[in-house]
Structures are given as C-alpha cells and as structure tokens.
Design a protein around this motif. Structure first.
Motif, short mmCIF file in Angstrom:
data_model
loop_
_atom_site.label_atom_id
_atom_site.label_comp_id
_atom_site.label_asym_id
_atom_site.label_seq_id
_atom_site.Cartn_x
_atom_site.Cartn_y
_atom_site.Cartn_z
N ARG A 107 0.83 -1.20 0.00
CA ARG A 107 0.00 0.00 0.00
C ARG A 107 0.87 1.25 0.00
NH1 ARG A 107 -2.99 -3.16 3.90
NH2 ARG A 107 -2.21 -1.90 5.63
N LEU A 108 1.95 1.23 0.78
CA LEU A 108 2.80 2.42 0.89
C LEU A 108 3.53 2.74 -0.40
CD1 LEU A 108 4.32 1.86 4.46
CD2 LEU A 108 2.63 3.58 3.79
N GLU A 109 3.97 1.71 -1.12
CA GLU A 109 4.75 1.96 -2.33
C GLU A 109 3.88 2.19 -3.56
OE1 GLU A 109 7.29 -1.33 -3.24
OE2 GLU A 109 5.64 -2.63 -3.91
N ALA A 110 2.59 1.92 -3.47
CA ALA A 110 1.71 2.03 -4.64
C ALA A 110 1.75 3.41 -5.29
CB ALA A 110 0.28 1.65 -4.26
N PRO A 111 1.68 4.52 -4.53
CA PRO A 111 1.75 5.84 -5.19
C PRO A 111 3.08 6.07 -5.90
CG PRO A 111 0.84 6.04 -2.96
CD PRO A 111 1.39 4.65 -3.08
N ASP A 112 4.16 5.56 -5.34
CA ASP A 112 5.47 5.73 -5.99
C ASP A 112 5.55 4.92 -7.28
OD1 ASP A 112 6.49 7.46 -4.04
OD2 ASP A 112 7.12 5.78 -2.77
N LEU A 113 4.96 3.74 -7.29
CA LEU A 113 4.93 2.95 -8.51
C LEU A 113 4.10 3.63 -9.59
CD1 LEU A 113 4.55 -0.58 -6.90
CD2 LEU A 113 6.45 0.13 -8.37
N GLN A 114 2.94 4.17 -9.20
CA GLN A 114 2.11 4.88 -10.16
C GLN A 114 2.84 6.10 -10.71
OE1 GLN A 114 -0.70 4.17 -11.62
NE2 GLN A 114 -1.07 6.15 -12.62
N ALA A 115 3.55 6.82 -9.83
CA ALA A 115 4.30 7.99 -10.28
C ALA A 115 5.40 7.61 -11.26
CB ALA A 115 4.90 8.72 -9.08
N ALA A 116 6.09 6.49 -10.99
CA ALA A 116 7.13 6.03 -11.91
C ALA A 116 6.53 5.61 -13.24
CB ALA A 116 7.88 4.85 -11.28
N TRP A 117 5.37 4.98 -13.19
CA TRP A 117 4.66 4.60 -14.42
C TRP A 117 4.31 5.83 -15.24
CZ3 TRP A 117 2.90 2.38 -18.47
CH2 TRP A 117 1.59 2.48 -18.91
N GLU A 118 3.78 6.85 -14.61
CA GLU A 118 3.42 8.07 -15.32
C GLU A 118 4.66 8.78 -15.88
OE1 GLU A 118 1.16 10.37 -12.56
OE2 GLU A 118 -0.52 8.95 -12.50
N GLU A 119 5.76 8.74 -15.13
CA GLU A 119 6.99 9.40 -15.58
C GLU A 119 7.57 8.73 -16.82
OE1 GLU A 119 11.50 10.40 -13.92
OE2 GLU A 119 9.90 9.86 -12.52
N HIS A 120 7.46 7.41 -16.89
CA HIS A 120 8.14 6.67 -17.96
C HIS A 120 7.20 6.15 -19.05
CE1 HIS A 120 12.06 6.78 -16.04
NE2 HIS A 120 11.46 6.49 -14.89
N GLU A 121 5.91 6.41 -18.92
CA GLU A 121 4.95 5.89 -19.90
C GLU A 121 5.28 6.37 -21.31
OE1 GLU A 121 0.11 5.50 -20.60
OE2 GLU A 121 0.91 6.88 -19.07
N ASP A 122 5.64 7.64 -21.45
CA ASP A 122 5.95 8.18 -22.77
C ASP A 122 7.26 7.62 -23.34
OD1 ASP A 122 3.64 9.67 -22.77
OD2 ASP A 122 4.61 11.54 -22.12
N ASP A 123 8.06 6.99 -22.49
CA ASP A 123 9.29 6.35 -22.95
C ASP A 123 9.04 4.95 -23.48
OD1 ASP A 123 10.84 8.56 -22.11
OD2 ASP A 123 10.96 7.76 -20.07
N GLY A 124 7.77 4.52 -23.39
CA GLY A 124 7.42 3.18 -23.86
C GLY A 124 7.57 2.10 -22.81
N VAL A 125 7.80 2.48 -21.56
CA VAL A 125 7.94 1.51 -20.48
C VAL A 125 6.56 0.98 -20.08
CG1 VAL A 125 8.72 1.15 -18.10
CG2 VAL A 125 10.04 2.62 -19.64
N LYS A 126 6.49 -0.33 -19.87
CA LYS A 126 5.25 -0.96 -19.42
C LYS A 126 5.35 -1.30 -17.93
CE LYS A 126 3.95 -1.14 -23.76
NZ LYS A 126 2.93 -0.21 -24.29
N PHE A 127 4.23 -1.20 -17.24
CA PHE A 127 4.13 -1.63 -15.84
C PHE A 127 3.07 -2.71 -15.74
CE2 PHE A 127 6.19 1.27 -12.59
CZ PHE A 127 7.05 1.89 -13.48
N VAL A 128 3.39 -3.75 -14.98
CA VAL A 128 2.45 -4.85 -14.76
C VAL A 128 2.53 -5.28 -13.30
CG1 VAL A 128 1.79 -7.21 -15.35
CG2 VAL A 128 2.72 -5.70 -17.13
N GLY A 129 1.41 -5.32 -12.63
CA GLY A 129 1.37 -5.89 -11.29
C GLY A 129 1.11 -7.38 -11.36
N VAL A 130 1.55 -8.09 -10.33
CA VAL A 130 1.21 -9.51 -10.18
C VAL A 130 0.64 -9.67 -8.78
CG1 VAL A 130 2.02 -11.88 -10.18
CG2 VAL A 130 3.06 -10.21 -11.75
#
Length: 212
Positions: A107-130
């Motif tokens: 729960r604590l790291e979720a906002p940081d992961l979302q922020a990293a996803w938004e920062e790198h989305e335009d670079d073509g980076v994909k994020f996937v949770g398991v």
C-alpha cells in the motif's frame, strides 16, 4: 554495475531443487490465501489490516546485460478479465511488481509505482502488477483507492507467474519489483519496498541500453 546489494547470497542449490522448493512454498501460501474469501480480504484492505504479510529483505541487484538469464515467459488474466502475457510486452522495458492488497508496504509503495509509471509511460515503459493473493474485486478496490492505472495479473489460482520468476523473487519477498529489458530478461530486482530513486535509475539505465 551493481548499485548496492544487502543480504544477497548466491544459491548453491540446483535450479530444479530451487524450483521444487519455490513450488512448495507458493502452494503453502496459496492454501493460506484460500482460507479467506475475496470479500473479507477487501474489508481487511479497506480497514488497513496486514493479514498474511511477510517482508522481503530490502536487497536489490542489478545484472549487467552480458550476465542476464533467458527471457521470462509469463502470462495470465488481469483484474479486468483481459489476457496479458510477456508476448504483449515484447520489445518494451517492463516493470513487474509482486503485491497483494493487505500487505502494508504494498500500500505504501503504490503511489510511488504509479508515479514512476506516469513518468516513464511516454518512454514506452510498461508496468504490470502480479497479485499473488486476491481475486478481481479486491484488486480493483486497491487500484481505485490507490489510483493505479496499470493492470495486474491475478496469480492466486495457479501461481504460474510467481513460479516463472522464482529464481529472482523468493516466496517471502513481497513486495518485490523487477525491471525487464526489451528482450524480457531480468535486468534488476528489488526484494522489498521500492526506493523511488533507485527504481527510476534502474528503469533509465535499462532504457539507455536500447539507444546504444
């Protein structure tokens, strides 16, 4: 070059034995998860509980391109009922995060992961949770509450994704986050909650490999 590694030990067990141990450990964790229905887990998450949480050791590793293992093949169904596999991610740097809703550091790291996803989305980076424990309703509640916009594969029923990554993510190391290179190989791994600056460096460095 490895940035830092704490409490990281190279396993001396054969791969087949490690896989067998991982299978047994995951099976045990799945049995524990099966004892709770989806709604109680959703209620526990909403209440901020920490049911079943076991910490990773906080170590991380970075693997030079020439020392990486074969690409990881994995796939499953997301919380929205969509099929998602490593084939869909081929050619992209991908961040894979293992989590479940009632895990406090998840729960604590979720906002940081979302922020990293938004920062790198335009670079073509994909994020996937398991998601290793929860059914769709709980995973959706978590995503809505935390503002997570990338998908998660639901791995509770057969643990196939956990087994695919067993060499890098021990059963007790939840959360864990991996960066896969464009070939689908593990480029780096964090066993425990992320440090946003370290994760961003891992992503940036892996992206830079494609431009050389």
């Amino acid at each position: 070059m490895t940035i830092r590694s704490e409490s990281v030990k190279t396993s001396r067990f054969p791969r087949t034995l490690r896989a067998a141990l991982a299978t047994a450990s995951v099976a045990t964790m799945l049995a524990l998860a099966a004892c709770s229905g989806d709604e109680p887990l959703a209620q526990d998450y909403a209440a901020g509980g920490d049911q079943g949480y076991v910490a990773g050791d906080g170590s991380y590793e970075i693997f030079p391109a020439g020392e990486r293992q074969d690409p990881i093949q994995f796939g499953g169904v997301t919380e929205f009922g969509d099929e998602l596999s490593s084939e869909d991610l081929a050619g992209s740097v991908t961040v894979v995060n293992f989590w479940y809703a009632s895990c406090p550091p998840c729960r604590l790291e979720a906002p940081d992961l979302q922020a990293a996803w938004e920062e790198h989305e335009d670079d073509g980076v994909k994020f996937v949770g398991v998601n290793i424990y929860d059914q769709a309703a709980t995973a959706k509640t978590f995503a809505e509450t935390q503002g997570i916009t990338y998908p998660s594969i639901l791995d509770v029923d057969d643990a196939s994704v956990r087994l695919a990554f067993a060499d890098n993510v021990p059963p007790q190391a939840i959360p864990s986050t991996l960066v896969l290179d464009a070939e689908g190989r593990v480029a780096s791994v964090i066993r425990g909650p992320i440090d946003p600056s370290i994760l961003n460096s891992m992503i940036t460095d892996t992206l830079a490999e494609s431009s050389k």
